[in-house]
Scaffold this active site. Structure first.
Site, mmCIF file in Angstrom:
data_model
loop_
_atom_site.group_PDB
_atom_site.id
_atom_site.type_symbol
_atom_site.label_atom_id
_atom_site.label_comp_id
_atom_site.label_asym_id
_atom_site.label_seq_id
_atom_site.Cartn_x
_atom_site.Cartn_y
_atom_site.Cartn_z
ATOM 1 C CG ASP A 161 -2.080 -1.001 1.013
ATOM 2 O OD1 ASP A 161 -2.525 -1.174 -0.132
ATOM 3 O OD2 ASP A 161 -2.494 -1.613 2.005
ATOM 4 C CG ASP A 180 -7.119 -4.118 -4.085
ATOM 5 O OD1 ASP A 180 -7.400 -5.165 -4.695
ATOM 6 O OD2 ASP A 180 -7.707 -3.765 -3.058
#
Ligand code: GLY
Length: 396
Positions: free
Chosen positions: A117, A177
């Site tokens: 992330d 993602d």
């Protein structure tokens, strides 16, 4: 064109496009009411005090309690990003001043290698900052973040590892993602001249292209690899209804990710996949009339299922960029429809609610019963980005 007039134009373009349905006058009234409401909501981002320990991520709509997160949370770059984007949309320096204060919040994440992330955290804040202020210190954080992200790359798999948890279930999970994090790598190579980051991004995109899509061009959420042989172990999910379902936001990440990868590489295979997944989504029989998807397009409870505005906004932003490369009107029309749909009473968060969010009705993690049908910060981020792209002020 300046500030409020400019915003009004942007906010109104999509609703006006459908004006003939219900009559120009009533549509214009609706448009200006929505514009006013959104402008009120924008200002609430300025009212939220700068907090160096936590960032507003979402809100429990029943209790009005704001969920605040530390910088290690994957969403920690979005608040600064929203402020930068509001500055670009409005020209109001108050947003810029607040953005400058919030941007350092996620800086330390540029050296946190605990998850993939780092791309979301660093690029949605420092990447947005760099579009406004050409500062070496922003560039340095982006390059450092890219270096950190590359430590999670396994050449045998040809992918960046997404998560380190659930080690008893997965050996090497890669989620759709993760395509979003490649923008940090592509941009870091441009800024530094070091091709390493771009090469990792291309390998990751190629592996995703090979393994993450189904025959119908929808995508799996999680692919688990054998890190020694590089072979696929499982095609599965964490945030979708089940392994074979269609998690709405995942489809958005796929279309956005491959369109963005096309921007940097001009690899036709990436554009082809982005278009195929976009077409799959746009034609899905379980999509409601206003286009704002249920959180998973295979949830058996549909139509009594939660929507996900965030998925719609990721898709809208992606489709504006995809349109810029293809000039196919169906992408533009669908993105306009999504942006018009959210600018209505049904989706704009009630102005009586004092919170730094624009929209209600996003769904974060349905299987975990977490953030169901509530305001979530990244829906706002991709909405603002979509407006900038539509207005041609977006840097793609
Ligand atoms: N991991 C990002 C998301 O929940 O979509």
């Amino acid at each position: 064109m300046k500030n409020v007039n400019f915003i009004s134009l942007i906010l109104g373009f999509a609703s006006l496009a459908t004006a003939c349905k219900s009559g120009i006058n009533s549509q214009t009234k609706k448009h200006s009411a929505a514009t006013e409401k959104l402008e009120t909501r924008y200002k609430m981002l300025l009212d939220y005090p700068v907090d160096s320990m936590s960032m507003p991520r979402s809100m429990n709509i029943k209790t009005n309690e704001i969920r605040k997160v530390p910088s290690k949370d994957w969403t920690s770059g979005f608040f600064a990003g929203n402020l930068w984007q509001l500055y670009r949309l409005t020209g109001d320096s108050k947003y810029k001043e607040q953005a400058q204060k919030w941007t350092p919040f996620s800086k330390k994440e540029s050296v946190n290698s605990n998850s993939h992330d780092v791309g979301f955290k660093v690029f949605c804040s420092f990447g947005e900052a760099l579009k406004v202020e050409n500062k070496k210190e922003y560039e340095a954080v982006i390059i450092k973040g890219a270096e950190t992200l590359c430590t999670r790359f396994n050449p045998k798999v040809g992918s960046i590892r997404s998560w380190d948890f659930n080690k008893e279930i997965w050996d090497y999970p890669v989620i759709i993602d993760n395509m979003m994090n490649l923008e940090l790598l592509f941009e870091a190579s441009k800024l530094s001249g070091n091709p390493k980051y771009r090469n990792v991004a291309i390998q990751h995109a190629n592996t995703t292209l090979k393994n993450q899509f189904r025959e119908d061009n929808s995508c799996y959420h999680v692919i688990d690899y054998n890190p020694i042989s590089g072979e696929v172990r499982k095609k599965t999910t964490l945030q979708g209804y089940n392994d074979d379902s269609v998690w709405a936001r995942g489809q958005g990440w796929a279309v956005y990710g491959f369109t963005m990868a096309y921007r940097y590489t001009k690899d036709e295979a990436y554009k082809k996949q982005a278009e195929a997944t976009a077409l799959f989504f746009m034609a899905n029989k379980n999509l409601p009339e206003d286009g704002i998807p249920y959180w998973d397009l295979k949830d058996p409870s549909i139509p009594n299922s939660a929507r996900d505005v965030s998925a719609a906004m990721v898709m809208a932003s992606a489709l504006y960029e995809l349109y810029s490369y293809t000039k196919k009107e169906n992408y533009l029309a669908f993105a306009d429809k999504l942006i018009a749909s959210v600018q209505t009473d049904q989706y704009i968060l009630d102005t009586k609610i004092k919170a730094p969010f624009l929209f209600d009705h996003s769904t974060g993690n349905w299987p975990k019963h977490d953030e169901i049908d509530e305001p979530i910060i990244y829906a706002d981020y991709y909405f603002l980005e979509a407006l900038l792209r539509k207005s041609d002020k977006g840097t793609k």
